[in-house]
Design an enzyme around this catalytic site. Structure first.
Site, PDB file in Angstrom:
ATOM      1  N   HIS A  40      33.681  20.447 -47.248  1.00 54.45           N
ATOM      2  CA  HIS A  40      32.019  20.340 -46.864  1.00 54.45           C
ATOM      3  C   HIS A  40      31.364  20.585 -48.459  1.00 54.45           C
ATOM      4  CE1 HIS A  40      30.756  20.449 -42.695  1.00 54.45           C
ATOM      5  NE2 HIS A  40      32.173  21.025 -42.657  1.00 54.45           N
ATOM      6  N   ASP A  42      31.473  17.349 -50.378  1.00 59.70           N
ATOM      7  CA  ASP A  42      31.343  16.264 -49.984  1.00 59.70           C
ATOM      8  C   ASP A  42      30.253  15.480 -50.766  1.00 59.70           C
ATOM      9  OD1 ASP A  42      31.504  15.705 -47.966  1.00 59.70           O
ATOM     10  OD2 ASP A  42      33.053  13.985 -48.065  1.00 59.70           O
ATOM     11  N   GLY A 128      39.820  12.129 -33.448  1.00 61.59           N
ATOM     12  CA  GLY A 128      38.734  13.612 -33.127  1.00 61.59           C
ATOM     13  C   GLY A 128      39.472  14.246 -33.750  1.00 61.59           C
ATOM     14  N   LEU A 131      41.164  14.327 -38.307  1.00 54.29           N
ATOM     15  CA  LEU A 131      42.053  13.057 -39.178  1.00 54.29           C
ATOM     16  C   LEU A 131      41.430  11.877 -39.446  1.00 54.29           C
ATOM     17  CD1 LEU A 131      45.395  14.694 -37.730  1.00 54.29           C
ATOM     18  CD2 LEU A 131      44.356  15.809 -39.191  1.00 54.29           C
ATOM     19  N   SER A 134      37.805   7.526 -38.001  1.00 56.68           N
ATOM     20  CA  SER A 134      37.398   6.732 -38.005  1.00 56.68           C
ATOM     21  C   SER A 134      37.859   5.948 -39.411  1.00 56.68           C
ATOM     22  CB  SER A 134      36.073   7.245 -37.465  1.00 56.68           C
ATOM     23  OG  SER A 134      35.992   8.349 -38.977  1.00 56.68           O
ATOM     24  N   ASP A 178      36.392  10.488 -46.980  1.00 54.59           N
ATOM     25  CA  ASP A 178      37.899  10.033 -45.956  1.00 54.59           C
ATOM     26  C   ASP A 178      38.044   8.877 -46.282  1.00 54.59           C
ATOM     27  OD1 ASP A 178      37.448  12.891 -44.728  1.00 54.59           O
ATOM     28  OD2 ASP A 178      36.297  12.345 -42.918  1.00 54.59           O
ATOM     29  N   TYR A 230      26.535  19.909 -38.142  1.00 54.24           N
ATOM     30  CA  TYR A 230      26.851  19.542 -39.682  1.00 54.24           C
ATOM     31  C   TYR A 230      25.481  19.230 -40.217  1.00 54.24           C
ATOM     32  CZ  TYR A 230      28.567  15.859 -42.930  1.00 54.24           C
ATOM     33  OH  TYR A 230      28.901  15.202 -43.750  1.00 54.24           O
TER      34      TYR A 230
END
Ligand code: ADP
Ligand code: MG
Length: 390
Positions: A40, A42, A128, A131, A134, A178, A230
């Protein structure tokens, strides 16, 4: 490249041929990732330190010039989905196809002449589970388009476009970590990334050579309902930066943390968020120093500190994640923490090679005892970023 990804590439290419009636122009792979430390941070312009997993999304792709985009996933039931590239529109698609379409949309928006494609993909990245399946899905499509249309974009540029696809087209407010991890990581290394200017450094992280292992424990608690939480954390961090008069929390030096917290007065919620982000950036820098000094075992306690901060200050852990960390440490692990967005997903555990079996068994037994779903435990070898396979 492992044999298993070669085998996957072969079967993906074969299935492509059955679906589309011709051999693909090429096959690409992009990995999922685990974040070693820097959670958290980024979206606060801070530091992160992911490494790539051996698990990948593999895509067989052919170029088209007629404006048609055809998509198929081995992991989703259903026929080939056919779309027109000039009709792609943000937030118009609530299915998995939004990720690859979003990438094509973002490339075209940026002025790149992507005129269509046939895509079939298959993934070994758990979806989901925190990792980043997406991002792997986006990056594999972006890299294939880059190669097939000769766009000449660098890894970090592809990552940015993929982030834009997920933010604007899919409609998920994710940071840049990511996609950059999937695009830019190198085998045997973790990626020290400054999310403000995207400068990066490959940090040697070859645990096997030092007699250690890093385990990923997928709690199998889905984090899909975490979007609202989030958003709240993100808004709280922005509020903290505004109250402190900085562009982003990254600009609050660790040495000034106490003074900054004092200035936040009775904004208790914001104070906790600020404390997590500022201490987490410091932890990333500490882990970088330790790894560069060859003091790998000493990162264990830093991971544990990071978990406590996410649990107590950022408040995004859950009973399953806490149980992994507590049990692993009791069973002799060097360090452990939740990783990814939180509210489920996965934890990482750093352990001596000799302790891996005992730690794994202890976690599995603790889950059974607590009545939780059996966790999925696997070793995470720092692996290569996105690449063309054939
Ligand atoms: P994470 O990135 O942590 O795995 P997300 O919710 O961000 O979780 O992304 C998961 C979504 O990505 C899935 O719901 C699906 O839409 C898409 N996805 C992931 N893997 C595949 C796959 N193999 N085939 C099709 N879609 C996939
Ligand atoms: Mg994701």
């Amino acid at each position: 490249m492992s044999e298993s990804s070669e085998v996957v590439a072969e079967s993906v290419a074969e299935r492509f041929q059955q679906l589309y009636g011709g051999a693909p122009d090429g096959v690409w792979a992009a990995p999922g990732r685990v974040n070693l430390i820097g959670e958290h941070t980024d979206y606060n312009d801070g530091f992160v330190m992911p490494f790539a997993l051996p698990h990948t999304v593999v895509a067989a792709v052919s170029r088209r010039t007629d404006g048609v985009l055809r998509l198929h996933s081995a992991d989703v039931d259903g026929p080939v989905v056919e779309l027109a590239v000039d009709a792609l529109a943000p937030e118009s698609d609530k299915n998995w196809t939004a990720y690859p379409s979003g990438v094509v949309w973002a490339l075209r928006e940026a002025g790149h002449a992507v005129t269509g494609a046939d895509i079939h993909l298959a993934s070994t990245v758990p979806s989901g589970a925190g990792l980043s399946s997406s991002a792997a899905l986006e990056v594999v499509v972006a890299l294939a388009m880059n190669d097939l249309f000769g766009l000449g974009l660098r890894g970090w540029q592809l990552a940015r476009l993929c982030q834009r696809a997920e933010n604007v087209y899919v409609g998920a407010p994710v940071g840049i970590m990511d996609q950059t991890a999937s695009a830019c990581c190198e085998a045997g290394h973790a990626l020290f990334l400054d999310t403000r200017d995207l400068s990066q450094r490959q940090i040697p992280f070859d645990l096997a050579a030092e007699g250690m292992r890093l385990l990923v424990v997928d709690t199998r608690v889905k984090h899909s309902h975490s979007e609202g939480e989030y958003g709240k954390r993100r808004a709280g961090c922005e509020k903290g930066a505004a109250l402190l008069g900085v562009d982003a929390l990254r600009d609050v030096p660790f040495a000034d943390l106490d003074a900054a917290l004092a200035r936040l007065g009775d904004e208790e919620e914001v104070r906790r968020l600020v404390r997590h982000v500022v201490t987490e950036d410091e932890r990333v820098e500490r882990v970088v120093s330790l790894l560069e000094a060859g003091d790998t075992r000493a990162i264990g306690p830093v991971l544990v500190e990071g978990h406590a901060s996410l649990r107590d200050d950022f408040r995004i852990s859950c009973p399953e994640l806490d149980l992994v960390v507590d049990t692993a440490l009791t069973a002799g692990a060097l360090g452990a923490r939740m990783t990814g967005g939180g509210f489920g997903g996965s934890a990482i555990v750093l352990a001596e090679e000799a302790d891996v079996l005992a730690v794994t068994k202890a976690v599995e037994e603790a889950f059974a005892q607590a009545g939780f779903k059996a966790p999925r435990v696997f070793e995470a070898v720092p692996s290569a970023g996105a690449r063309r396979m054939r």
